[in-house]
Design a protein around this motif. Structure first.
Motif, PDB file in Angstrom:
ATOM      1  N   THR A 258       0.836  -1.203   0.000  1.00  0.00           N
ATOM      2  CA  THR A 258       0.000   0.000   0.000  1.00  0.00           C
ATOM      3  C   THR A 258       0.870   1.252   0.000  1.00  0.00           C
ATOM      4  O   THR A 258       0.603   2.200  -0.747  1.00  0.00           O
TER       5      THR A 258
ATOM      6  N   ALA B  37       2.398   1.633  -3.415  1.00  0.00           N
ATOM      7  CA  ALA B  37       1.376   1.998  -4.404  1.00  0.00           C
ATOM      8  C   ALA B  37       1.072   3.487  -4.369  1.00  0.00           C
ATOM      9  O   ALA B  37       0.656   4.067  -5.377  1.00  0.00           O
ATOM     10  N   ASN B  38       1.280   4.117  -3.240  1.00  0.00           N
ATOM     11  CA  ASN B  38       0.980   5.543  -3.101  1.00  0.00           C
ATOM     12  C   ASN B  38       2.157   6.450  -3.435  1.00  0.00           C
ATOM     13  O   ASN B  38       2.028   7.673  -3.400  1.00  0.00           O
TER      14      ASN B  38
ATOM     15  N   ASN C  85       2.138   4.354 -11.678  1.00  0.00           N
ATOM     16  CA  ASN C  85       2.793   3.485 -10.713  1.00  0.00           C
ATOM     17  C   ASN C  85       2.234   2.066 -10.906  1.00  0.00           C
ATOM     18  O   ASN C  85       1.045   1.831 -10.705  1.00  0.00           O
TER      19      ASN C  85
ATOM     20  N   ILE D 253       2.497  -0.607  -9.213  1.00  0.00           N
ATOM     21  CA  ILE D 253       1.959  -1.211  -7.993  1.00  0.00           C
ATOM     22  C   ILE D 253       0.560  -0.670  -7.730  1.00  0.00           C
ATOM     23  O   ILE D 253      -0.349  -1.409  -7.356  1.00  0.00           O
ATOM     24  N   LYS D 254       0.374   0.621  -7.960  1.00  0.00           N
ATOM     25  CA  LYS D 254      -0.950   1.235  -7.815  1.00  0.00           C
ATOM     26  C   LYS D 254      -1.927   0.607  -8.817  1.00  0.00           C
ATOM     27  O   LYS D 254      -3.047   0.234  -8.464  1.00  0.00           O
TER      28      LYS D 254
ATOM     29  N   CYS E 290      -1.774  -2.341 -10.299  1.00  0.00           N
ATOM     30  CA  CYS E 290      -2.082  -3.724  -9.919  1.00  0.00           C
ATOM     31  C   CYS E 290      -2.990  -3.779  -8.699  1.00  0.00           C
ATOM     32  O   CYS E 290      -3.876  -4.630  -8.618  1.00  0.00           O
ATOM     33  N   SER E 291      -2.783  -2.867  -7.752  1.00  0.00           N
ATOM     34  CA  SER E 291      -3.661  -2.809  -6.576  1.00  0.00           C
ATOM     35  C   SER E 291      -5.101  -2.520  -6.984  1.00  0.00           C
ATOM     36  O   SER E 291      -6.043  -3.084  -6.424  1.00  0.00           O
TER      37      SER E 291
ATOM     38  N   THR F  51       5.833  -7.650 -10.754  1.00  0.00           N
ATOM     39  CA  THR F  51       5.144  -6.743  -9.840  1.00  0.00           C
ATOM     40  C   THR F  51       3.744  -7.251  -9.534  1.00  0.00           C
ATOM     41  O   THR F  51       3.334  -7.323  -8.375  1.00  0.00           O
TER      42      THR F  51
ATOM     43  N   VAL G 118       1.212  -8.469  -5.910  1.00  0.00           N
ATOM     44  CA  VAL G 118       0.128  -7.556  -5.559  1.00  0.00           C
ATOM     45  C   VAL G 118      -1.236  -8.219  -5.754  1.00  0.00           C
ATOM     46  O   VAL G 118      -2.117  -8.115  -4.903  1.00  0.00           O
TER      47      VAL G 118
ATOM     48  N   GLU H  86      -3.203   8.329 -13.242  1.00  0.00           N
ATOM     49  CA  GLU H  86      -3.757   7.418 -12.234  1.00  0.00           C
ATOM     50  C   GLU H  86      -5.238   7.633 -11.981  1.00  0.00           C
ATOM     51  O   GLU H  86      -5.951   6.688 -11.672  1.00  0.00           O
TER      52      GLU H  86
END
Length: 190
Positions: free
Chosen positions: A17, A20-21, A28, A30-31, A33-34, A56, A60, A174
């Motif tokens: 988390t 992701a931020n 991003n 990770i963001k 995929c989250s 990645t 996640v 995003e």
């Protein structure tokens, strides 16, 4: 030991988390995929074909079923995406198939989007496009001081999918992710 594992899982989730931020120059991953993970439901199948982007996504995304994750395996054989999508669909026709591609690996599967379109095979494909074979370049540039063969064009893959009869979406901010993922899922179900 179960408590230890739960604690480690919670710590890892908090780390994801936080990552992701973080602000990045582009989307991003990770963001992204989250947010994909938030759209997954029971029975969905994730097909992963790629290098960095798939690596990645593998830590996640949480598959929602026992057979909910298909990837190239420990040898990282790229190009399995389209075949895995077809196999996942025909063995589980009521499941939503989510395909995650790196831009390099997508080159091996892109023509099959014509097949998916002609035979109405629903799939939501997300292509992590960093215009390169980044996983290869990382070591190659360090060892050889040369990125030759690892750089790709900034291709509009969404237009390629449209040209093959599918519906393509492009995300470059995003704040577009949630809406585009929802629309892509709706398009796949039509």
């Amino acid at each position: 030991w179960q408590d230890i594992l739960r604690k480690r899982d919670l710590e890892r989730a908090a780390e994801i988390t936080q990552q992701a931020n973080e602000q990045t120059n582009f989307i991003n991953p990770i963001k992204l995929c989250s947010m994909i993970d938030q759209h997954l439901t029971d029975g969905d199948i994730i097909v992963a074909d790629g290098g960095d982007f798939v690596a990645t996504s593998s830590y996640v995304l949480r598959p929602r079923s026992l057979m909910g994750w298909l990837d190239p395996g420990p040898f990282g054989t790229l190009g399995v995406g389209a075949g895995f999508i077809l196999g996942a669909h025909f063995t589980n026709p009521s499941s939503m198939v989510w395909a995650l591609f790196g831009d390099g690996s997508f080159g091996f599967s892109m023509m099959e989007f014509d097949t998916f379109s002609r035979y109405n095979i629903p799939v939501v494909a997300v292509i992590g496009n960093d215009s390169g074979w980044s996983q290869i370049a990382r070591d190659q540039v360090e060892f050889l001081n040369d990125p030759i063969g690892t750089e790709l064009a900034a291709t509009d893959y969404h237009k390629t999918v449209e040209g093959l009869g599918g519906v393509g979406y492009f995300i470059d901010r995003e704040n577009q992710i949630q809406d585009v993922l929802s629309r892509a899922k709706e398009s796949a179900l039509e």
